[in-house]
Design an enzyme around this catalytic site. Structure first.
Site, PDB file in Angstrom:
ATOM      1  N   GLU A   1      38.720 -18.919 -32.530  1.00  0.00           N
ATOM      2  CA  GLU A   1      38.942 -17.485 -32.644  1.00  0.00           C
ATOM      3  C   GLU A   1      39.839 -16.979 -31.526  1.00  0.00           C
ATOM      4  O   GLU A   1      40.138 -17.693 -30.569  1.00  0.00           O
ATOM      5  CB  GLU A   1      37.615 -16.719 -32.660  1.00  0.00           C
ATOM      6  CG  GLU A   1      36.751 -16.845 -31.435  1.00  0.00           C
ATOM      7  CD  GLU A   1      35.475 -16.017 -31.575  1.00  0.00           C
ATOM      8  OE1 GLU A   1      35.508 -14.930 -32.174  1.00  0.00           O
ATOM      9  OE2 GLU A   1      34.435 -16.462 -31.063  1.00  0.00           O
TER      10      GLU A   1
ATOM     11  N   LYS B   1      26.999 -12.415 -28.269  1.00  0.00           N
ATOM     12  CA  LYS B   1      27.853 -11.540 -27.462  1.00  0.00           C
ATOM     13  C   LYS B   1      27.347 -11.475 -26.019  1.00  0.00           C
ATOM     14  O   LYS B   1      27.000 -10.409 -25.496  1.00  0.00           O
ATOM     15  CB  LYS B   1      27.966 -10.150 -28.086  1.00  0.00           C
ATOM     16  CG  LYS B   1      28.860 -10.136 -29.315  1.00  0.00           C
ATOM     17  CD  LYS B   1      29.167  -8.744 -29.818  1.00  0.00           C
ATOM     18  CE  LYS B   1      30.215  -8.021 -29.000  1.00  0.00           C
ATOM     19  NZ  LYS B   1      31.568  -8.598 -29.184  1.00  0.00           N
TER      20      LYS B   1
ATOM     21  N   ARG C   1      22.142  -8.966 -34.698  1.00  0.00           N
ATOM     22  CA  ARG C   1      22.917  -9.868 -33.847  1.00  0.00           C
ATOM     23  C   ARG C   1      22.469  -9.766 -32.394  1.00  0.00           C
ATOM     24  O   ARG C   1      22.412 -10.769 -31.677  1.00  0.00           O
ATOM     25  CB  ARG C   1      24.409  -9.568 -33.986  1.00  0.00           C
ATOM     26  CG  ARG C   1      25.290 -10.572 -33.268  1.00  0.00           C
ATOM     27  CD  ARG C   1      26.746 -10.399 -33.643  1.00  0.00           C
ATOM     28  NE  ARG C   1      27.298  -9.128 -33.198  1.00  0.00           N
ATOM     29  CZ  ARG C   1      28.556  -8.748 -33.412  1.00  0.00           C
ATOM     30  NH1 ARG C   1      29.378  -9.538 -34.090  1.00  0.00           N
ATOM     31  NH2 ARG C   1      28.986  -7.578 -32.981  1.00  0.00           N
TER      32      ARG C   1
END
Length: 354
Positions: A237, A201, A99
């Site tokens: 989210e 992120k 990721r």
């Protein structure tokens, strides 16, 4: 031999002193610096090498660096868990490494290889092993950072990147919460926009929601559940975790289409749900559908698997099933059992720290 014995005695004394002075029963969600961090830098060709442990401390960075001027940076979140036999293990670290690589590609940064990433995490956890809470008392939170540390003049990616990992012991309960989440749906401000960086992120993803979450918590809510940016009707989210709903035998979560982070806990729960015989869906679902659910829960490294007790939307408060004998509890028990070594890892998800 004498030097080896001296070092061994010193290490054991250090571990004993940490365990002696830490009251693990009072461990919270506070800043607790540990002994070591890990630092590795890339060269002009984008290759990382010569990473090493260093005593935890301040980081020197150029004022011209891309991370300070243009926010070119990523972070990851992981945990090291203490087993009942005293050993320590990680949960799916290769997924965090992959990721980070995807995020680095999006932000035009060099990234460590999967092997470099996992080795660095192993080293920093081993060096701070005495800070891993005893079994059942919490976990050692691991924060890998990747940022543009090279200097630039004008908007451009950094010529050099720094990979840094630090750790911090935390309790099992996210930010001291002992009851189910009480969420507020706020449709004024989307968390992420199509074409943006909501799916990685990026360090800049989080501060824009500080204000709305602060306002929600001042009203007594645990956190904010955000909707899509285009129609303001589909569930995306929570500020720092993925959201799921359960209706009958169906577990549903929103698809990761660039605005939702592909969480490692999220993906693991989806796989476990299918193993248990549930129908697991990734699809867009509206607020109206959500409010008709039997159960709602959130997933993430920090929150684990957290049940949602209620959601408030436009002054309408809806409560959901929580506690024992729920799908949420079943999934929580199974994934935490694997993470902490209570249950056998039959999926190859666990990496033990020697």
């Amino acid at each position: 031999m004498a030097l080896y014995m001296y070092c061994l005695i010193f290490l054991m004394a250090t571990i004993f002193n940490i365990f002696k002075r830490m009251d693990w029963d009072k461990l919270g969600y506070d800043v607790i610096p540990t002994d070591y961090m890990y630092v590795m830098k890339s060269n002009k060709d984008g290759i990382f090498s010569n990473g090493a442990l260093a005593p935890f401390g301040n980081v020197q960075i150029e004022p011209h660096s891309s991370v300070l001027n243009y926010g070119q940076g990523l972070f990851e979140g992981m945990k090291a868990y203490r087993r009942a036999d005293g050993g320590v293990q990680l949960f799916r670290p290769e997924q965090n490494a992959l990721r980070m690589q995807r995020g680095a590609e999006r932000l035009l940064m060099a990234a460590p290889s999967v092997e470099q990433y996992i080795e660095a995490v192993k080293q920093v956890v081993a060096a701070n092993k005495s800070w891993v809470p005893p079994y059942g008392k919490g976990a050692l939170y691991i924060r890998p950072l990747l940022f543009g540390s090279g200097s630039v003049m004008g908007i451009a990616p950094a010529p050099q990147c720094t990979f840094l990992i630090y750790t911090n012991p935390i309790c099992n309960v996210y930010k001291g919460r002992t009851s189910p989440l009480n969420l507020l749906i706020d449709d004024r401000l989307p968390r992420a926009f199509p074409g943006g960086t909501g799916g990685v992120k990026n360090i800049g993803n989080y501060s824009p929601v500080f204000q709305v979450t602060k306002e929600a918590k001042a009203k007594g809510f645990s956190d904010v559940l955000f909707l899509d940016a285009m129609e303001r009707k589909y569930v995306e989210e929570v500020s720092s975790c993925n959201a799921f709903m359960v209706k009958g035998n169906v577990i549903t979560t929103s698809p990761t289409l660039g605005t939702i982070l592909p969480g490692i806990t999220r993906n693991s729960i989806m796989e476990l749900g299918r193993d248990f015989g549930f129908q697991v869906e990734e699809r867009k679902f509206s607020v109206d559908e959500l409010l008709e659910a039997d159960e709602v829960f959130c997933t993430g490294t920090a929150v684990g698997v957290s049940e949602v007790g209620s959601i408030t939307y436009k002054d309408q408060r809806v409560e959901f099933k929580t506690g024992r004998n729920t799908v949420t509890q079943k999934l929580y028990d199974f994934i935490t059992g694997i993470q902490t070594g209570v249950l056998e890892d039959q999926k190859g998800w666990v990496v033990k720290i020697d």
